[in-house]
Design a protein around this motif. Structure first.
Motif, short mmCIF file in Angstrom:
data_model
loop_
_atom_site.label_atom_id
_atom_site.label_comp_id
_atom_site.label_asym_id
_atom_site.label_seq_id
_atom_site.Cartn_x
_atom_site.Cartn_y
_atom_site.Cartn_z
N THR A 1 37.72 58.85 -6.29
CA THR A 1 37.04 59.46 -5.14
C THR A 1 36.79 58.47 -4.01
O THR A 1 36.46 58.90 -2.90
CB THR A 1 35.69 60.06 -5.58
OG1 THR A 1 34.89 59.03 -6.18
CG2 THR A 1 35.90 61.19 -6.58
N GLN A 2 36.91 57.18 -4.25
CA GLN A 2 36.70 56.20 -3.18
C GLN A 2 37.87 56.25 -2.20
O GLN A 2 39.03 56.21 -2.59
CB GLN A 2 36.57 54.79 -3.77
CG GLN A 2 35.40 54.64 -4.73
CD GLN A 2 35.31 53.24 -5.31
OE1 GLN A 2 35.89 52.31 -4.78
NE2 GLN A 2 34.57 53.10 -6.39
N LEU A 3 37.53 56.33 -0.92
CA LEU A 3 38.55 56.57 0.10
C LEU A 3 39.55 55.42 0.19
O LEU A 3 40.76 55.65 0.31
CB LEU A 3 37.88 56.79 1.46
CG LEU A 3 38.79 57.28 2.59
CD1 LEU A 3 39.46 58.60 2.21
CD2 LEU A 3 38.00 57.44 3.88
N GLU A 4 39.09 54.18 0.11
CA GLU A 4 40.01 53.05 0.20
C GLU A 4 40.99 53.03 -0.96
O GLU A 4 42.18 52.74 -0.79
CB GLU A 4 39.21 51.74 0.24
CG GLU A 4 38.37 51.57 1.50
CD GLU A 4 37.66 50.25 1.53
OE1 GLU A 4 37.82 49.47 0.55
OE2 GLU A 4 36.94 49.97 2.50
N ILE B 1 41.91 55.66 -2.66
CA ILE B 1 42.82 56.80 -2.46
C ILE B 1 43.95 56.40 -1.52
O ILE B 1 45.12 56.76 -1.75
CB ILE B 1 42.04 58.01 -1.91
CG1 ILE B 1 41.10 58.55 -2.98
CG2 ILE B 1 42.99 59.11 -1.46
CD1 ILE B 1 40.22 59.69 -2.50
N HIS B 2 43.64 55.65 -0.48
CA HIS B 2 44.68 55.16 0.42
C HIS B 2 45.68 54.27 -0.32
O HIS B 2 46.90 54.40 -0.15
CB HIS B 2 44.05 54.38 1.57
CG HIS B 2 43.22 55.22 2.49
ND1 HIS B 2 42.42 54.69 3.48
CD2 HIS B 2 43.07 56.57 2.58
CE1 HIS B 2 41.82 55.67 4.13
NE2 HIS B 2 42.20 56.82 3.60
N VAL C 1 44.26 63.90 2.49
CA VAL C 1 43.39 62.74 2.70
C VAL C 1 42.45 63.02 3.86
O VAL C 1 42.90 63.38 4.96
CB VAL C 1 44.23 61.48 2.98
CG1 VAL C 1 43.32 60.29 3.30
CG2 VAL C 1 45.12 61.16 1.79
N LEU D 1 34.89 60.70 8.98
CA LEU D 1 34.01 59.66 8.44
C LEU D 1 32.62 59.86 9.02
O LEU D 1 32.47 60.02 10.24
CB LEU D 1 34.54 58.27 8.78
CG LEU D 1 35.96 57.94 8.29
CD1 LEU D 1 36.36 56.55 8.75
CD2 LEU D 1 36.04 58.04 6.78
#
Length: 395
Positions: A211-214, A216-217, A255, A259
Motif C-alpha cells: 500500500t505504500q505509494l513509493e 508501488i512505484h 496508480v 496527494l
C-alpha cells in the motif's frame, strides 16, 4: 632569541619540505611507472620529433620535467590502473551494503538493496548464500527439505505443500512491518532465478498487498521492465504488444495521482511525476514514428497532465504537423488556461509564422487568465514596443 630560532627553523623547513598548496591532496608517487614506448627513429629525426611537453609538476619537484611526445601514451598498466579503480568503487559499494546488513541482519529493506547491488555486479553465488542465511536467521528451526524461497513464501502467506518453518517470536511484529520489502524481495528473486509465470504471479501478489505509494512505484517499474524484456524478440506478435500496452494502461489508471496536502485531509494536489516516467519508458519501446499517436491516446486518459500535454505539442512540432499543432495548442490553452508554458509555446509558434494578429490575440487571452504574470506582461510590452506600437497601447 627564542623567536628568531623559531623563524630560522621554519625557514629551513620550507626549504627542505615541499610546499603543498591548500585544499589539495598530496599523494605518493605510484609504485609502477608506465614504460616509455619510443619509436625507433634516426638520430637526425629524433631532434625534430622531440616536443617540449611539460608534465604536470609534482609538489615535491623543483624543476618541471620534460618528456618526449612518444612517452605520453596509454599503456596496459594505465588501463589496469583505471580498471582497478572502477572495481574498487564497486567493491566499496558492496562492502558498505554488506557492513550495513551485518549490523541489522533482519532488515528486509537493507537485504533487498544488497541483493540488487550484488545482482548488478554479477555476484550471484554470493547472493544465493546470503539469501539462505537471511531467511534462516528469521526462523527458530528450518527442516532440511525446505528451501530459503519456501521460507519467504510462508512469511508472505503463499501456500506451500511443505512443512511450515517456525519463525522467531521476537521478530513477528518486525516481520509484519517488513512485509512490503519482503514482497519486493520475492519479486526480485523470481525475476532473477524463477520463470516468467512465477515472476508474474509474484508481481500480482505484491501489487495486491503493498500500500505504500513509493513501493508501488518501484513494483510497477520493475514489473513493466520485466514484461518488456520478455517481449525483446526481433518481431513480437501483435497479441503480445497489445497485452503489454494493456499492462501499461492499467498502471497509469490504477496508480493514484492525488496527494494530500500536509496537515489537511480535505485538500490535495495532483502529481504526475511517476506517470510521466512510465510514459517515457513506454515511448522508448516503440519507434519515433508512433510517438505522436501514443501521446494523443495517453492525453485522453490523463487530460489534466500538463507535462504530457506539452510533450504532445513538442512531438507534433517535431513531426512537422503544423495544422495539427495549432489545433492541439488551442485545445490545450482552453484546457489549461493557467499554464504559462502552453501559452508561451503557442505565442512563440505564432511569432515564427509571423501571425501578428494571432499573437496579439493569444497575449490578450493569456493576460486575462494570468493577469499577475510579470513575465507575460514584459513580453507583451516588448513586442508592442518592437513593432512600433502607439504610446496609448503601451500604457
Amino acid at each position: 632569541m627564542f623567536s628568531d630560532s623559531i623563524a630560522n627553523a621554519a625557514a629551513v623547513a620550507e626549504i627542505h619540505e615541499p610546499s603543498v598548496p591548500p585544499f589539495t591532496t598530496h599523494k605518493a608517487q605510484r609504485r609502477w611507472r608506465p614504460e616509455a614506448q619510443r619509436l625507433k627513429t634516426l638520430p637526425e629525426e629524433e631532434e625534430q620529433l622531440t616536443v617540449g611537453i611539460t608534465a604536470p609538476a609534482r609538489h615535491d619537484a623543483a624543476v618541471p620535467e620534460r618528456r618526449c611526445w612518444t612517452d605520453v601514451c596509454v599503456t596496459q598498466d594505465d588501463k589496469r590502473y583505471f580498471t582497478s579503480e572502477t572495481d574498487d568503487i564497486s567493491n566499496l559499494e558492496t562492502s558498505l551494503w554488506m557492513n550495513t546488513h551485518s549490523q541489522n541482519s533482519t532488515s528486509a529493506h537493507l537485504f533487498y538493496q544488497l541483493s540488487k547491488c550484488l545482482q548488478t555486479q554479477g555476484k550471484l553465488s554470493v547472493l544465493e548464500d546470503l539469501f539462505g542465511r537471511f531467511m534462516r536467521s528469521l526462523c527458530q528451526s528450518v527442516p532440511e527439505q525446505i528451501r530459503p524461497l519456501d521460507v519467504l513464501r510462508h512469511i508472505l502467506g503463499i501456500p506451500t505443500n511443505l512443512r511450515a518453518p517456525i519463525l522467531k517470536e521476537d521478530l513477528l511484529e518486525e516481520l509484519k512491518d517488513q512485509l512490503p520489502y519482503l514482497h519486493l524481495l520475492h519479486c526480485f528473486w523470481q525475476v532473477v532465478y524463477g520463470g516468467a509465470r512465477e515472476a508474474v504471479d509474484a508481481f500480482e501478489k505484491a501489487l495486491g498487498a503493498v500500500t505504500q505509494l513509493e513501493l508501488i512505484h518501484t513494483l510497477w517499474l520493475d514489473y513493466l521492465s520485466f514484461s518488456w524484456q520478455q517481449l525483446c524478440s526481433p518481431q513480437p506478435s501483435a497479441r503480445e504488444l497489445k497485452m503489454f500496452s494493456s499492462l501499461v494502461l492499467r498502471c497509469l489508471q490504477t496508480v493514484p495521482v492525488r496527494l494530500l496536502v500536509p496537515f489537511s485531509s480535505a485538500q490535495y494536489w495532483s502529481s504526475f511525476s511517476f506517470h510521466n516516467q512510465v510514459v517515457s519508458f513506454y515511448l522508448g519501446c516503440f519507434p519515433k514514428t508512433q510517438h505522436s499517436l501514443i501521446l494523443e491516446k495517453l492525453q485522453h486518459i490523463m487530460p489534466t497532465n500538463t507535462e504530457l500535454a506539452i510533450r504532445l505539442l513538442q512531438q507534433e512540432w517535431q513531426d512537422g504537423n503544423v495544422e495539427h499543432f495549432k489545433l492541439q495548442s488551442r485545445m490545450l490553452c482552453s484546457s489549461f488556461p493557467t499554464c504559462l508554458a502552453i501559452w508561451k509555446i503557442a505565442i512563440v509558434v505564432g511569432k515564427e509564422q509571423r501571425q501578428r494578429s494571432e499573437v496579439q490575440r493569444l497575449y490578450q487571452q493569456a493576460l486575462q487568465n494570468l493577469p499577475l504574470c510579470a513575465a507575460l506582461w514584459t513580453d507583451c510590452l516588448l513586442l508592442e514596443a518592437a513593432e512600433g506600437g502607439k504610446a496609448d497601447a503601451l500604457r
